[in-house]
Structure formats: structure tokens, C-alpha cells
Scaffold this active site. Structure first.
Site, mmCIF file in Angstrom:
data_model
loop_
_atom_site.group_PDB
_atom_site.id
_atom_site.type_symbol
_atom_site.label_atom_id
_atom_site.label_comp_id
_atom_site.label_asym_id
_atom_site.label_seq_id
_atom_site.Cartn_x
_atom_site.Cartn_y
_atom_site.Cartn_z
ATOM 1 N N CYS A 123 0.815 -1.218 0.000
ATOM 2 C CA CYS A 123 0.000 0.000 0.000
ATOM 3 C C CYS A 123 0.848 1.268 0.000
ATOM 4 C CB CYS A 123 -0.953 -0.014 1.184
ATOM 5 S SG CYS A 123 -2.001 -1.463 1.145
ATOM 6 N N HIS A 264 -3.548 6.691 2.361
ATOM 7 C CA HIS A 264 -3.955 5.394 1.832
ATOM 8 C C HIS A 264 -5.354 5.087 2.369
ATOM 9 C CE1 HIS A 264 -4.100 1.249 0.820
ATOM 10 N NE2 HIS A 264 -3.937 0.810 2.055
ATOM 11 N N ASN A 294 -10.177 -0.509 -0.841
ATOM 12 C CA ASN A 294 -8.717 -0.465 -0.756
ATOM 13 C C ASN A 294 -8.120 -1.029 -2.041
ATOM 14 O OD1 ASN A 294 -6.027 -0.817 -0.211
ATOM 15 N ND2 ASN A 294 -6.318 -1.757 1.803
#
Ligand code: UT7
Length: 339
Positions: A123, A264, A294
Site C-alpha cells: 500500500c 492510503h 482499498n
């Protein structure tokens, strides 16, 4: 934690000069997931903050999303694929182990005389790739570097595991890095850190050199994402906050100075907890997890696009990017927006 100012500070300032994003058209809603696993729209909204995510159709790979995003970034800047010098693709879902997704993107874009590589940072891959690409521009080695964060998370998710399948989506974003005309815009500073002791909390055990793919590894679902959500959650809030605070402090800034906090998008509760601890103005916090979930390396450029659409990014805006991901990887970067 790296405590010294970045070498880029002594060289040419580097700016993000264009942005392009892409998500596949197909939606996977919470209602769809309710039919697939024992979950509810209420649980997903309350615990994670997601309403829907975009998922590719069979046959669409990470390079396809990356190319769409890259084309938009190039078009926004009014240049062609032959005008770039290097391509860096941050991803944990490359089309295949090799060739690199960067090679596949180069070919699909038709970019001649370009080099490139993939960067594995989960990420944090986009933030890491921006910083990596910026070094080539800062030193004068390159004029234009294309940085892409792209993932097809649906390719490594077990859609019978409610603990992971509700979280992830597919998407991509691309930015162009170029020399800034002056010091009032561009990348300012970064703090990145990895902590491999957290590798056991979020990982994909199968398919690599440790557990090459066999019938057994597939039967044991080792080719899917495995996560201890609570461990990742606690680490994410603590380290993301710590990295951002440290970064702001050493640049003489406060949370309230930030015009756009672009984190993020892993969990709305992680974003809100970090924003609270940093003392950010609520309107500066960019959130789009509700629409995209996500997307791993895709979240930050997708959130940049949301910030643009919401009118929160203007020339000179102070931007704070932040990420925590599998590894663990931690990233935080400060910049002044350039367009
Ligand atoms: O981008 C990479 C980095 N990843 C992250 O940052 C993820 C960080 N972690 C998280 O976001 C959260 O930990 C999750 C969203 C993954 C899980 O939320 P949580 O509040 O930590 O839930 P939990 O794992 O503590 O589970 C609480 C309960 C459990 O039931 P019991 O044992 O209390 O009966 C789970 O079985 O919620 C249950 N549960 C679900 N219930 C409905 C877990 N997943 C689901 C689900 N629907 N999808």
C-alpha cells in the site's frame, strides 16, 4: 526511521505535473457481498467505511488499468508516450512474475527508448515510487518519469473469506514527475520506513520461492491475501501518525497547515484516527474509500483525483500523503501541488 533531509532537497525540486486515474466499470457493492459471504452492509460501512468497489472482468490485468491511467496523465500534460524517460509501476499484483508490469505498460503505451521497473511496497508502493522516480529527475538524469500505482486486488482475494473480501478493490493512478520551475511547488520531504517483523500480519504465502505453486498450496488457499486485521490496524494508526508528525515537525509545519491530507484508503477509522491525532482540519482530509475500497497501490492517486474534483488541490496547496501497508511499509511525503 530516516531522520535526515532527503538528498533531493539539494538538487532540482521535482513536481507532479499531471495525474490520471482509472477504475474498471464493474461494481461490487455491499449488497453483492451480502449474497456471497456472511456479512452486512451495516458491518462493512461501520467497521471499514466502504459502500462499493470496482472489480475487473476476467482477462483484464494490472497493466491494462495502469495503461488507461497513464494515457490520461499524458493527455492532461499534452505529451505523448515517447516524451517520457522511465516508467515505475508500484504493484503487488503484477500481470505475472516477469516480465515486469512496467515492460508491459511500456509496450502497450508504445513508448520508445524508455526503461522502467516494478516496485513492491504494497500500500506504500505509490508513495515509494514517487520518491524513487523523483531522484532521477532531481539529479537531472531524467526529465520526465511516469509513476503508476496499480493493483487488481480481486486476483488475489478469496471471495469466501469475509474478513478480506469486503475490503479490497481494483484501480490505478498515474502521475508524471518533472523538474519544478521554482521552489514554491513540488516535493518537499519524506519519511519512509519498513518493518519486516510485521510481515506475518499481512501477506500472500503461496506462489513465491518459499512456497512455489502446487496443487497443495492452491488447496490451502495460499495464493490469497491473509491478514490479521487488528494487528495491521493498530500498527497503521500508530506509525502513520508518527511518520506524519515527525515529517511536519521537521519542516516547521502543523497539521492545520495541511491543505490536503491524502492517505492510503484502507479503513475510514484508520484515516479518522490519524487525522485526529495530527490535528488536521476536517475539510483537508480526503476520503473516497466508500466508492473504491482499498485498491492498494492505487488508493493515493485515486484520492488525489478526488481532491482535484472536490477543488481541494490548487497550485501551491500543501499536500501530505501517508500510507501503511504489508511489510510493514510506512510512507509519508510532503509536497506543494503544482497545477
Ligand atoms: O491496506 C493494507 C493494510 N490493511 C489495513 O490497514 C487493514 C487494517 N484492519 C482493518 O481495517 C480491520 O481490522 C478490519 C476491517 C480488517 C476488520 O475490522 P475489525 O473491527 O478489526 O474486526 P475484527 O477482525 O476484530 O472482527 C470483529 C468481528 C469478528 O466476529 P466476532 O469474533 O467478534 O464474533 C469477525 O468475525 O467481526 C467479524 N467480521 C465480520 N462480520 C461481518 C469480520 N469480518 C466481517 C465481515 N462482516 N466482513
Amino acid at each position: 526511521m530516516n531522520d535526515s533531509p532527503t538528498p533531493a532537497r539539494t538538487n532540482v525540486r521535482v513536481k507532479i505535473s499531471a495525474l490520471g486515474t482509472y477504475v474498471p466499470p464493474r461494481l461490487l457493492t455491499n449488497a453483492d457481498l451480502e449474497k456471497m459471504v456472511d456479512t452486512s452492509n451495516e458491518w462493512i460501512l461501520a467497521r471499514v467505511g466502504i459502500r462499493e468497489r470496482h472489480i475487473v472482468d476476467k482477462g483484464t490485468a494490472t497493466s491494462d488499468l495502469a495503461v488507461q491511467a497513464a494515457k490520461k496523465a499524458l493527455a492532461q500534460r499534452g505529451i505523448g508516450p515517447n516524451d517520457i524517460d522511465a516508467i515505475i509501476v508500484g504493484t503487488v499484483t503484477p500481470d505475472m512474475f516477469f516480465p515486469s508490469t512496467a515492460c508491459l505498460v511500456q509496450h502497450k503505451l508504445g513508448a520508445r527508448g524508455v526503461w522502467g521497473f516494478d516496485l513492491s511496497g504494497a500500500c506504500s508502493a505509490f508513495v515509494y515510487a514517487v520518491q524513487t522516480g523523483a531522484q532521477f529527475v532531481a539529479t537531472g538524469a531524467h526529465k520526465r518519469v511516469l509513476v503508476i500505482g496499480a493493483d487488481v486486488m480481486s486476483s488475489i482475494i478469496d471471495y469466501t473469506d469475509r474478513a478480506t473480501c469486503v475490503i479490497f478493490g481494483d484501480g490505478a493512478g498515474a502521475v508524471l514527475l518533472e523538474p519544478a520551475e521554482d521552489d514554491s511547488i513540488g516535493l518537499i520531504d519524506f519519511i519512509h520506513e519498513v518493518d519486516g517483523s510485521g510481515g506475518c500480519f499481512l501477506y500472500m504465502p503461496g506462489g513465491g520461492s518459499l512456497n512455489p505453486s502446487t496443487r497443495e498450496t492452491v488447496d490451502q488457499k495460499m495464493h490469497y491475501v491473509h491478514q490479521d486485521g487488528q494487528q495491521v490496524f493498530k500498527f497503521a494508526v500508530r506509525k502513520q501518525t508518527e511518520a506524519c508528525l515527525h515529517l511536519l515537525e521537521r519542516n516547521g509545519l502543523k497539521g492545520s497547515d495541511v491543505d490536503a491530507f491524502i492517505p492510503h484508503q484502507a479503513n475510514l477509522r484508520i484515516i479518522n484516527a490519524t487525522a485526529d491525532r495530527l490535528g488536521l482540519r476536517p475539510e483537508s482530509v480526503i476520503v473516497n474509500i466508500d466508492r473504491f475500497g482499498n485498491t492498494t497501490a492505487g488508493t493515493i492517486p485515486l484520492a488525489m483525483n478526488t481532491a482535484m474534483q472536490e477543488g481541494k488541490l490548487k497550485k501551491g496547496s500543501l499536500v501530505l500523503m501517508a500510507s501503511v501497508g504489508a511489510g510493514f511499509t510506512v510512507g509519508a511525503a510532503l509536497l506543494r501541488w503544482a497545477f
